[in-house]
Write an enzyme that holds these catalytic residues in place. Structure first.
Site, PDB file in Angstrom:
ATOM      1  N   ARG A   1       0.819  -1.218   0.000  1.00  0.00           N
ATOM      2  CA  ARG A   1       0.000   0.000   0.000  1.00  0.00           C
ATOM      3  C   ARG A   1       0.850   1.265   0.000  1.00  0.00           C
ATOM      4  NH1 ARG A   1      -2.185  -3.729  -1.079  1.00  0.00           N
ATOM      5  NH2 ARG A   1      -4.148  -4.601  -0.333  1.00  0.00           N
TER       6      ARG A   1
ATOM      7  N   SER B   1     -10.841   0.452   3.197  1.00  0.00           N
ATOM      8  CA  SER B   1     -10.146   0.006   4.415  1.00  0.00           C
ATOM      9  C   SER B   1      -9.376   1.179   5.006  1.00  0.00           C
ATOM     10  CB  SER B   1      -9.189  -1.140   4.083  1.00  0.00           C
ATOM     11  OG  SER B   1      -9.907  -2.252   3.612  1.00  0.00           O
TER      12      SER B   1
ATOM     13  N   GLU C   1      -4.564   4.078   6.146  1.00  0.00           N
ATOM     14  CA  GLU C   1      -4.253   3.880   4.739  1.00  0.00           C
ATOM     15  C   GLU C   1      -4.533   5.116   3.891  1.00  0.00           C
ATOM     16  OE1 GLU C   1      -5.724   0.914   1.162  1.00  0.00           O
ATOM     17  OE2 GLU C   1      -5.447   0.091   3.164  1.00  0.00           O
TER      18      GLU C   1
END
Length: 337
Positions: free
Chosen positions: A161, A238, A329
């Site tokens: 990520r 998320s 995130e």
């Protein structure tokens, strides 16, 4: 150009965030470059707003909204297909277009909101596939040299990520290139939940269109496919990344290998720290999704500060229970957890 009367909330999937001083709609790569060059002061380049948390105060500068369009396919000598996509293309639309061409490769990344230019920045991934597996190169506008250059995937520092592009405003993604395998089969099904849904063993392949439908079904069940009428989808996806650690604090918790370390499921940590689906934040204006505790949602009347307060409560609760600090995130603009 908008004088700032339009709240940035209208351009984010969370539907949160204050106004910009100026807003420019850029409908081509050249227009993106021109807008960034011409901006006086800070610049925020924004695509689909799906992985973004913007402060209630908004952005004191120019927001360049990337709306460039274009998808091209080129069959390579080795049988693969080079897919070139302008940064402003809707990502799920790109996945659908590849399947319409009879091409697998991106099916496990179905249903992810946002635009294509953001996918290498975040090294977007889902159901066992990451962008890095198929990415060839990106065209970037370098704000330091004022040049447009092509950068190979190997030079982007792609990790879980993340990439060298994340958290930096030194370069702007204009277009992205992928190499697809060239057939209609899916990528090997690596994610156990998806394999169970498809009724195959991990590592098997299926028709890419079949895998796409299964992925979309799983995502809908978790509130991870955008629906304006469903507050469970008013999120940034998320919110926390799965932590990578040296050892699990609980021998019974699920885990996956991550090189010589292990990756823990953030959703499991959140639930076992005492946060149930639907757990409310301040005044109930925000809450954990009723279907997936990893999504923090705006219930319709929330503010960014409400969302951040809920994120801090969850982060602190997991740290108190397991000694692990969850990391957000989404990209934060003018705010922090």
């Amino acid at each position: 150009m908008d004088s700032g009367t339009r709240r940035l909330a209208e351009l984010t999937t969370l539907r949160l965030g204050g106004p910009a001083t100026a807003l420019v709609e850029a409908e081509s790569g050249e227009a993106v470059v021109e807008a960034v060059r011409a901006a006086d002061g800070p610049v925020l380049v924004l695509g689909g707003g799906s992985n973004l948390v913007i402060s209630d105060e908004g952005f004191d500068g120019t927001v360049v909204h990337v709306a460039s369009r274009g998808i091209a396919f080129e069959r390579l000598a080795d049988g693969r297909v080079l897919l070139t996509v302008e940064a402003g293309e809707d990502w799920d639309g790109v996945v659908a277009a590849t399947l319409a061409e009879g091409l697998g490769g991106l099916e496990c990344l179905s249903g992810i909101p946002g635009r294509t230019g953001a996918t290498p920045v975040q090294n977007v991934g889902a159901y066992g596939v990451e962008i890095s597996a198929l990415l060839v190169s990106v065209d970037l506008y370098d704000r330091l040299t004022h040049e447009v250059r092509t950068v190979p995937a190997a030079d982007l520092g792609l990790g879980y990520r993340t990439s060298v592009l994340k958290g930096s405003d030194a370069a702007v993604v204009l277009r992205v290139r992928f190499a697809l395998p060239g057939g209609a089969a899916s990528m090997p099904i690596a994610y156990a939940e998806l394999a169970r849904t498809l009724g195959v063993d991990p590592g098997a392949t299926v028709p890419a269109a079949t895998a796409r439908e299964a992925v979309l079904g799983l995502r809908r069940g978790k509130g991870m496919v955008l629906d304006a009428a469903d507050h469970d989808t008013w999120s940034a996806g998320s919110f926390f990344t799965n932590p990578i650690v040296d050892a699990a604090p609980d021998p019974d918790m699920p885990r996956w290998p991550a090189g010589d370390r292990i990756k823990l499921p953030a959703a499991w940590l959140i639930q076992h720290a005492g946060f149930a689906p639907g757990h409310p934040g301040p005044g109930g204006r925000v809450a954990l999704s009723s279907r997936h505790v990893l999504a923090l949602t705006n219930r319709g009347g929330g503010r960014t500060e409400d969302l951040l307060a809920l994120a801090r409560e969850v982060r602190d609760g997991v740290r108190a229970r397991f000694g692990i600090t969850l990391e957000p995130e989404p990209v934060m603009v003018g705010c922090a957890v």
